[in-house]
Design a protein around this motif. Structure first.
Motif, PDB file in Angstrom:
ATOM      1  N   LYS A   1       1.572  22.444  -8.606  1.00 45.85           N
ATOM      2  CA  LYS A   1       2.043  22.705  -7.236  1.00 45.85           C
ATOM      3  C   LYS A   1       0.882  23.166  -6.351  1.00 45.85           C
ATOM      4  N   LEU A   2       0.066  24.060  -6.869  1.00 49.75           N
ATOM      5  CA  LEU A   2      -1.075  24.556  -6.109  1.00 49.75           C
ATOM      6  C   LEU A   2      -2.045  23.429  -5.791  1.00 49.75           C
ATOM      7  N   SER A   3      -2.230  22.528  -6.745  1.00 48.01           N
ATOM      8  CA  SER A   3      -3.118  21.383  -6.542  1.00 48.01           C
ATOM      9  C   SER A   3      -2.653  20.528  -5.365  1.00 48.01           C
ATOM     10  N   ALA A   4      -1.332  20.361  -5.236  1.00 51.75           N
ATOM     11  CA  ALA A   4      -0.798  19.583  -4.117  1.00 51.75           C
ATOM     12  C   ALA A   4      -1.149  20.236  -2.791  1.00 51.75           C
ATOM     13  N   VAL A   5      -1.039  21.560  -2.728  1.00 50.12           N
ATOM     14  CA  VAL A   5      -1.338  22.290  -1.491  1.00 50.12           C
ATOM     15  C   VAL A   5      -2.825  22.188  -1.153  1.00 50.12           C
ATOM     16  N   LEU A   6      -3.672  22.344  -2.172  1.00 49.20           N
ATOM     17  CA  LEU A   6      -5.122  22.356  -1.953  1.00 49.20           C
ATOM     18  C   LEU A   6      -5.677  20.988  -1.585  1.00 49.20           C
ATOM     19  N   THR A   7      -5.045  19.938  -2.093  1.00 49.94           N
ATOM     20  CA  THR A   7      -5.571  18.582  -1.887  1.00 49.94           C
ATOM     21  C   THR A   7      -4.807  17.781  -0.851  1.00 49.94           C
ATOM     22  N   GLY A   8      -3.726  18.346  -0.307  1.00 49.05           N
ATOM     23  CA  GLY A   8      -2.960  17.636   0.705  1.00 49.05           C
ATOM     24  C   GLY A   8      -2.140  16.489   0.151  1.00 49.05           C
ATOM     25  N   GLN A   9      -1.764  16.568  -1.117  1.00 48.71           N
ATOM     26  CA  GLN A   9      -0.959  15.535  -1.748  1.00 48.71           C
ATOM     27  C   GLN A   9       0.506  15.952  -1.806  1.00 48.71           C
ATOM     28  N   PRO A  10       1.409  14.998  -1.988  1.00 50.13           N
ATOM     29  CA  PRO A  10       2.817  15.361  -2.183  1.00 50.13           C
ATOM     30  C   PRO A  10       2.987  16.138  -3.492  1.00 50.13           C
ATOM     31  N   VAL A  11       3.829  17.152  -3.473  1.00 50.16           N
ATOM     32  CA  VAL A  11       4.096  17.920  -4.686  1.00 50.16           C
ATOM     33  C   VAL A  11       4.695  17.024  -5.763  1.00 50.16           C
ATOM     34  N   SER A  12       5.540  16.072  -5.367  1.00 47.86           N
ATOM     35  CA  SER A  12       6.179  15.185  -6.345  1.00 47.86           C
ATOM     36  C   SER A  12       5.161  14.268  -7.024  1.00 47.86           C
ATOM     37  N   GLN A  13       3.998  14.067  -6.406  1.00 44.61           N
ATOM     38  CA  GLN A  13       2.952  13.261  -7.052  1.00 44.61           C
ATOM     39  C   GLN A  13       2.168  14.096  -8.056  1.00 44.61           C
ATOM     40  N   THR A  14       1.718  15.269  -7.651  1.00 46.91           N
ATOM     41  CA  THR A  14       0.944  16.104  -8.577  1.00 46.91           C
ATOM     42  C   THR A  14       1.812  16.614  -9.717  1.00 46.91           C
ATOM     43  N   HIS A  15       3.134  16.706  -9.490  1.00 46.69           N
ATOM     44  CA  HIS A  15       4.037  17.177 -10.539  1.00 46.69           C
ATOM     45  C   HIS A  15       3.984  16.283 -11.769  1.00 46.69           C
ATOM     46  N   PHE A  16       3.747  14.986 -11.571  1.00 45.99           N
ATOM     47  CA  PHE A  16       3.751  14.038 -12.687  1.00 45.99           C
ATOM     48  C   PHE A  16       2.350  13.546 -13.052  1.00 45.99           C
ATOM     49  N   PHE A  17       1.312  14.140 -12.428  1.00 46.74           N
ATOM     50  CA  PHE A  17      -0.030  13.657 -12.748  1.00 46.74           C
ATOM     51  C   PHE A  17      -0.645  14.445 -13.894  1.00 46.74           C
ATOM     52  N   CYS A  18      -1.204  13.685 -14.837  1.00 43.20           N
ATOM     53  CA  CYS A  18      -1.810  14.270 -16.031  1.00 43.20           C
ATOM     54  C   CYS A  18      -3.159  13.587 -16.263  1.00 43.20           C
ATOM     55  N   PRO A  19      -4.273  14.297 -16.131  1.00 44.89           N
ATOM     56  CA  PRO A  19      -5.589  13.675 -16.339  1.00 44.89           C
ATOM     57  C   PRO A  19      -5.726  13.006 -17.703  1.00 44.89           C
ATOM     58  N   ALA A  20      -5.119  13.607 -18.732  1.00 48.54           N
ATOM     59  CA  ALA A  20      -5.220  13.021 -20.076  1.00 48.54           C
ATOM     60  C   ALA A  20      -4.498  11.682 -20.146  1.00 48.54           C
ATOM     61  N   LEU A  21      -3.379  11.553 -19.427  1.00 52.17           N
ATOM     62  CA  LEU A  21      -2.671  10.271 -19.413  1.00 52.17           C
ATOM     63  C   LEU A  21      -3.471   9.240 -18.622  1.00 52.17           C
ATOM     64  N   GLN A  22      -4.125   9.678 -17.557  1.00 52.15           N
ATOM     65  CA  GLN A  22      -5.006   8.794 -16.799  1.00 52.15           C
ATOM     66  C   GLN A  22      -6.108   8.239 -17.710  1.00 52.15           C
TER      67      GLN A  22
END
Length: 406
Positions: free
Chosen positions: A74-95
């Motif tokens: 959630k904090l990442s969404a605020v800091l980067t200007g992204q939708p919370v629903s996008q960062t909620h499902f983002f996983c660097p390891a899955l990427q």
């Protein structure tokens, strides 16, 4: 074809709307002879187990990676200007897993389930080349930006600001995805038309409807007794549209129902009930089940399926299930949105508290109306909502890029 499926949740067990939809798409394509690899972020060990179960059941490869801290997302969404629903499902390891797989295996098509999964495709560089060898499909399911806008309109500050921010950012993401992907689809024509109003060219968007497994949902051998009616609502009960619908019914209508039918019961069957839903279980005639292993027995014991949605997008699977079970359904016009039904013939619609009470009375006092709804609902589902029928255009969409490039 080799197909990568990027699912925002492990689509197994198929026990909630988006998981049911994705599971049946994957199952259909496997039955058509395609080779599938599913990628999904996971939050706990149980989901890893579900991924293994899906792999064993359908013979697909399922790759998962754990999501990080929910607070950090959630904090990442605020800091980067992204939708919370996008960062909620983002996983660097899955990427990383996706990009490793792309180095060794070239898919013919990549399907994303929900706009939140587009970021994986974007970061993998699959949207950057006009000559990319694979088709990119986006299953938006619902028009999420409009859903967030509905939330904002029905909330007070500060949540109104939070929802407005999400609506704006998700709308921007939806527009970008439409430009980058080969084709996008929604559950209902209502969603398509709403999205098309925002586009100069809507040629790349269409309907891919929800279906129903009619072997899993069918009418009870003996209809419920209307003298002591049993009302039913099913769904994930910490999901805002579901919670709002149930709270409205109980707070505004339940006492009127009890005054007329003292033996009436209202069963709220679904996983993860919020604290406000749990509290309803203390009221006369109301049962809050939490998670249930099998939902069919609840449909079979009910007299009326009540679905007073005031916040919703897309086709409601729960209403399709209830209709398949021959259960009279009373819902709002919003709840009936996208279903190929005629109010009064397949279900009843109501917009106000008085309308709902009147519809309940009609169903419980008219054997003729009960029989019509019990007969017409299952017949509509058989004619229009078998999974094989609604998914028959999916293989052609998966080949769209190759045909355009040939």
């Amino acid at each position: 074809m080799k197909i990568f499926y990027l699912a925002h949740r492990v689509p197994y067990p198929a026990d909630k709307g988006e998981k049911i939809r994705t599971f049946h798409q994957i199952n259909y394509l496997v039955e058509q002879g395609h080779q599938l690899t599913v990628f999904a972020p996971v939050e706990d060990a149980a989901e890893v187990g579900f991924a293994n179960d899906l792999q064993a059941k359908l013979g697909v490869t399922v790759l998962t990676a754990p999501l990080g801290s929910a607070l950090w997302r959630k904090l990442s969404a605020v800091l980067t200007g992204q939708p919370v629903s996008q960062t909620h499902f983002f996983c660097p390891a899955l990427q990383a897993l996706l990009q490793q797989q792309l180095q060794t295996e070239q898919p013919d098509a990549v399907v994303c389930t929900s706009s939140a999964m587009a970021v994986y495709v974007q970061r993998a560089g699959l949207v950057s080349s006009a000559k990319r060898p694979c088709t990119l499909l986006m299953d938006f399911m619902d028009l999420d930006s409009d859903k967030w806008q509905q939330y904002a309109a029905n909330s007070s500050w500060p949540m109104r600001w939070v929802y407005q921010r999400e609506a704006r950012l998700v709308a921007n993401a939806e527009q970008q995805i439409y430009q980058q992907f080969d084709h996008c689809f929604f559950i209902s024509d209502n969603e398509v038309q709403l999205f098309a109003k925002q586009l100069a060219d809507a040629s790349k968007v269409s309907v891919l409807a929800n279906g129903l497994d009619t072997s899993a949902f069918y009418p009870a051998a003996t209809p419920a007794n209307p003298d002591d009616p049993v009302f039913l609502f099913t769904g994930v009960m910490n999901y805002k549209p579901n919670e709002d619908a149930v709270l409205w019914f109980v707070q505004s209508m339940w006492q009127q129902v009890l005054a007329k039918y003292p033996g009436a019961r209202f069963i709220i069957a679904g996983m993860q009930p919020s604290s406000r839903i749990v509290q309803l279980g203390k009221l006369q005639g109301i049962e809050v089940t939490g998670y249930v292993d099998a939902i069919l027995p609840y449909y079979h014991q009910a007299s009326i399926f009540i679905a007073p949605f005031r916040l919703a997008r897309g086709v409601q699977n729960k209403i399709l299930q209830a209709m398949a079970c021959g259960l009279p359904v009373i819902t709002t016009p919003l709840g009936a949105e996208g279903i190929a039904c005629k109010p009064g013939e397949h279900l009843l619609t109501a917009s106000t508290e008085a309308d709902f009470i009147a519809c309940i009375e009609q169903v419980l006092t008219s054997p003729r109306l009960q029989l019509a709804l019990q007969t017409n609902g299952p017949e509509l589902i058989r004619q229009h909502y078998s999974w094989d029928g609604v998914l028959q255009n999916l293989p052609a969409l998966l080949q769209q890029r190759q045909e355009a490039s040939a």
